[in-house]
Design a protein around this motif. Structure first.
Motif, mmCIF file in Angstrom:
data_model
loop_
_atom_site.group_PDB
_atom_site.id
_atom_site.type_symbol
_atom_site.label_atom_id
_atom_site.label_comp_id
_atom_site.label_asym_id
_atom_site.label_seq_id
_atom_site.Cartn_x
_atom_site.Cartn_y
_atom_site.Cartn_z
ATOM 1 N N UNK A 142 0.826 -1.192 0.000
ATOM 2 C CA UNK A 142 0.000 0.000 0.000
ATOM 3 C C UNK A 142 0.867 1.250 0.000
ATOM 4 N N UNK A 177 -9.627 12.426 18.170
ATOM 5 C CA UNK A 177 -9.008 12.621 19.489
ATOM 6 C C UNK A 177 -8.841 14.096 19.779
ATOM 7 N N UNK A 201 -5.899 16.157 24.459
ATOM 8 C CA UNK A 201 -5.359 15.297 25.524
ATOM 9 C C UNK A 201 -5.325 13.830 25.115
ATOM 10 N N UNK A 202 -5.599 13.581 23.834
ATOM 11 C CA UNK A 202 -5.547 12.196 23.354
ATOM 12 C C UNK A 202 -6.787 11.394 23.676
ATOM 13 N N UNK A 203 -7.812 12.073 24.180
ATOM 14 C CA UNK A 203 -9.047 11.364 24.510
ATOM 15 C C UNK A 203 -10.031 11.427 23.346
ATOM 16 N N UNK A 243 -16.670 8.903 20.148
ATOM 17 C CA UNK A 243 -17.582 8.244 21.092
ATOM 18 C C UNK A 243 -18.861 7.798 20.385
ATOM 19 N N UNK A 274 -17.987 4.719 18.369
ATOM 20 C CA UNK A 274 -17.792 3.538 19.239
ATOM 21 C C UNK A 274 -19.121 3.040 19.805
ATOM 22 N N UNK A 278 -0.053 -0.287 13.053
ATOM 23 C CA UNK A 278 0.702 0.172 11.895
ATOM 24 C C UNK A 278 0.170 -0.448 10.607
ATOM 25 N N UNK A 279 -0.256 -1.701 10.692
ATOM 26 C CA UNK A 279 -0.725 -2.381 9.498
ATOM 27 C C UNK A 279 -2.219 -2.150 9.302
ATOM 28 N N UNK A 280 -2.511 -1.549 8.170
ATOM 29 C CA UNK A 280 -3.899 -1.345 7.768
ATOM 30 C C UNK A 280 -4.753 -0.698 8.873
#
Lengths: 251, 314
Positions: free
Chosen positions: A184, A201, A204-206, A212, A215, A228-230
């Motif tokens: 790819x 995100x 603060x990385x949340x 949400x 999810x 890292x992969x796909x």
């Protein structure tokens, strides 16, 4: 001492506070004139309901909307997406999208409806040499919409589901754009992952409201985003469920 | 003269208990994805209570102490709940990790409790490490990463073949979302981290302060009992039984009647020991027992008993 005893009792009692499952934005009470089932406007049979948007687009944009809507929904022959966008109709289409994105939430839905329908009626596969930039053009159109609306749309009763669909469509278009004869295009995947990280995100990385919402509705969609992969595989699988067969082939 | 320090120690003890209770409130809360306050549940508190109970039973085995008034009752309750809040706040939320942590904490806290100190420095350090571990797991979970860490396998991870994906990295310490006990709407990590860290700090500070204030409070009580005697006599008792030794002498935690009996016994035995010592020091036999004998011994004897010698010879 009495206050301390009360605090001790509170310290025990607060542990029993139950958590509420989040109410999906689309399940909240709707306004009387609000569009119902907005995902139908992104589906295969969007043409049956797209006229409902005419009354919801502002007067100043209605003419261009009507023109562009007819052009897109009456598009025949599966032209290549890149070629069509480079033509006069495509340029007008991009201008209309820009106008609609800057408008109301109904106009934002109209913009996404046009983009999705264009993706259905044009070809944006990679071709034999896998150097067709059409899929990348499509992913950029969706990215522009997400950049403008992902924050607001995630909690909006009208746009929350379309925002999920837009994220999935972005991943699908990027997946197609990144395909090479062997492996790819990792730089494209990295750029897409970085863009999605911005949308999904906070500082603060949340998880953002959009993450949400995704999810809550599709728990597995974002699981591989850090791998890292796909990394887009989860969202791509979601796109297959939301837009079955929408892979640039224009069948 | 006595009322001010007594009330100060009592106030310190009450404040320490309030700190523990406040820490317990913060450790019992988390912020979910909806931005609402949600309880951390009773499972971890139950485990924490078992560990605290075990530690306190070890401590009370040798020298049982019963609370005597509302304040000491509150202090005892706060000591128990403080330890339970603290342990429940640092335990991994579930699975095999928690079982291992419970065993380690039970051992360390029981050893600390037998020294009349619920939290020694090593115990605090261990609890802090466990809190960091819990926070790390919660952070990973809040990012939907269900392992402690993921390590790339050298060489294999650099090969661009999708079919190698399952063996290109190794997942260390995997856990499940259910083990973490997150709220249904997920965990908002940053504010929850702040709540738990503040709760931990308040509980540790409260427990340490409570230990110190309890000693002061007991000293005040013993002091008051001794000062029921006439002032000169009370001062004499305090010289014979100095305050610094009251903990080691087992005066803390006794009921009023047993405290008085114990003071009597100690005073009698110490006075008797002093008298015996004084008699021994005044006896000439004491110096004779250190005489090495022979010529140096005779000179030594002549010097120490020199005043009487010539007169006796004459």
């Amino acid at each position: 001492m009495g206050a301390t005893v009360a605090l001790l009792i509170v310290a025990l009692g607060v542990r029993a506070i139950p958590g509420q499952r989040p109410l999906a934005p689309q399940d909240r009470p709707k306004e009387e004139r609000e569009l119902r089932e907005p995902m139908q406007l992104l589906g295969r049979s969007a043409s049956l309901r797209v006229a409902e948007l005419d009354a919801l687009v502002s007067d100043s944009r209605r003419d261009t909307w009507l023109t562009t809507r007819r052009r897109v929904f009456e598009l025949q022959g599966c032209p290549k997406l890149g070629d069509w966008l480079d033509g006069p109709e495509g340029q007008a289409f991009e201008r209309t999208l820009g106008e609609l994105r800057r408008g109301s939430r109904e106009e934002a839905l109209a913009a996404l409806t046009l983009t999705t329908e264009l993706a259905r009626r044009t070809e944006w596969t990679q071709g034999i040499l896998r150097k067709n930039p059409a899929a990348e053009r499509l992913s950029r159109l969706v990215a522009d919409w997400l950049r403008a609306w992902s924050d607001r749309a995630a909690t909006d009763s009208l746009l929350s589901e379309p925002a999920i669909a837009a994220t999935a469509l972005y991943a699908r278009a990027t997946q197609v754009a990144g395909k090479r004869v062997i492996g790819r295009d990792e730089s494209l995947d990295a750029a897409a992952t970085a863009f999605l990280a911005q949308q999904l995100r906070d500082a603060q990385g949340q998880a953002t409201a959009l993450a949400r919402t995704i999810r809550a509705a599709h728990p597995a969609a974002l699981t591989g985003l850090d791998e890292r992969d796909n990394p887009l595989a989860g969202l791509d699988a979601l796109a297959e469920r939301l837009f079955p067969g929408l892979d640039g082939e224009c069948k | 003269m006595n009322s001010a320090p007594t009330s100060l120690a009592a106030r310190q003890l009450a404040l320490a208990c309030a700190l523990i209770a406040l820490g317990g409130v913060l450790l019992g809360l988390q912020i979910d994805g909806n931005g609402d306050l949600v309880g951390t549940g009773f499972t971890s508190l139950g485990v924490g209570a078992v560990v605290a109970l075990g530690a306190l039973i070890f401590a009370a085995w040798k020298e049982p102490q019963l609370p005597r008034d509302p304040l000491t009752t509150l202090s005892a309750l706060s000591g128990f709940f403080g330890l339970a809040f603290l342990v429940s706040g640092v335990l991994a939320p579930g699975g095999g990790w928690m079982f291992f942590e419970v065993l380690v904490l039970l051992f360390v806290l029981s050893r600390a409790a037998t020294r009349r100190e619920p939290l020694t420095r090593p115990a605090i350090a261990l609890l802090a490490v466990m809190l960091l571990f819990r926070l790390w797991i919660s952070y990973q979970g809040s990012q939907h990463r269900w392992q402690l860490m993921s390590l790339d396998v050298p060489v294999l991870s650099s090969l661009p073949f999708e079919f190698l994906a399952p063996i290109q990295s190794v997942q260390l310490g995997e856990f499940t979302p259910r083990e973490l006990g997150f709220p249904p709407a997920g965990l908002d990590f940053a504010p929850s981290l702040a709540l738990w860290a503040a709760g931990f700090a308040l509980c540790v500070t409260g427990l340490a302060w409570r230990t110190h204030a309890s000693i002061e409070h007991e000293n005040d009580r013993i002091h008051d009992t001794i000062h029921e005697l006439p002032p000169a006599l009370a001062q004499l008792v305090e010289r014979v039984l100095p305050e610094q030794q009251w903990v080691e002498l087992g005066l803390h935690g006794l009921s009023e009647r047993r405290l008085r009996k114990r003071l009597e016994e100690l005073l009698v035995s110490r006075i008797a020991a002093r008298r015996e010592l004084e008699r021994a020091l005044q006896s000439p036999d004491l110096l004779a027992s250190t005489n090495p004998g022979g010529f140096p011994g005779e000179i030594y004897r002549a010097l120490t008993a020199g005043a009487e010698g010539p007169e006796r010879n004459a």
